[in-house]
Design a protein around this motif. Structure first.
Motif: not given
Length: 125
Positions: A101-107
């Motif tokens: 989730e964190l990687i997707q939010i940052l992306t």
């Protein structure tokens, strides 16, 4: 020239509809929308921004280099702010996120910030 711009608008509409449907399904299921919804929303933002910027990006002049340079710098600063906020939020348990989730939010934040900053700087310069 016009065909590429229309193509970006069509992609933007398609991604917006896909995102809206995914968010709607998540709301109707009384759960968080699928992570795919955020990525398709970022792709819609990117498509609409590229449709707006296409005639200007087609020209490889000094103005476009300046817009790209300023947009990349603004995106870098924004990304550092996002990372600090997310880091503090996770450390203090304001929100609990998985790594995915964190990687997707940052992306999503990175894609949206970059292309929106291009549009803002194209209006300024």
């Amino acid at each position: 020239m016009g065909n590429s711009r229309v193509l970006f608008i069509v992609f933007g509409i398609l991604f917006s509809v896909m995102s809206a449907f995914t968010i709607f399904v998540g709301i109707m299921a009384k759960s968080a929308p699928a992570p795919m919804a955020y990525m398709t929303l970022a792709m819609a933002v990117m498509s609409f921004c590229l449709a707006y910027l296409y005639p200007q990006f087609k020209q490889k002049d000094e103005r476009m280099r300046l817009i790209r340079q300023k947009g990349m710098f603004a995106s870098f600063v924004a990304m550092m702010i996002y990372l600090i906020i997310l880091n503090i939020g996770i450390q203090l348990d304001f929100f609990i996120l998985t790594a995915n989730e964190l990687i997707q939010i940052l992306t999503v934040l990175m894609i949206s910030t970059l292309f929106i900053s291009f549009v803002v700087y194209s209006k300024i310069y």
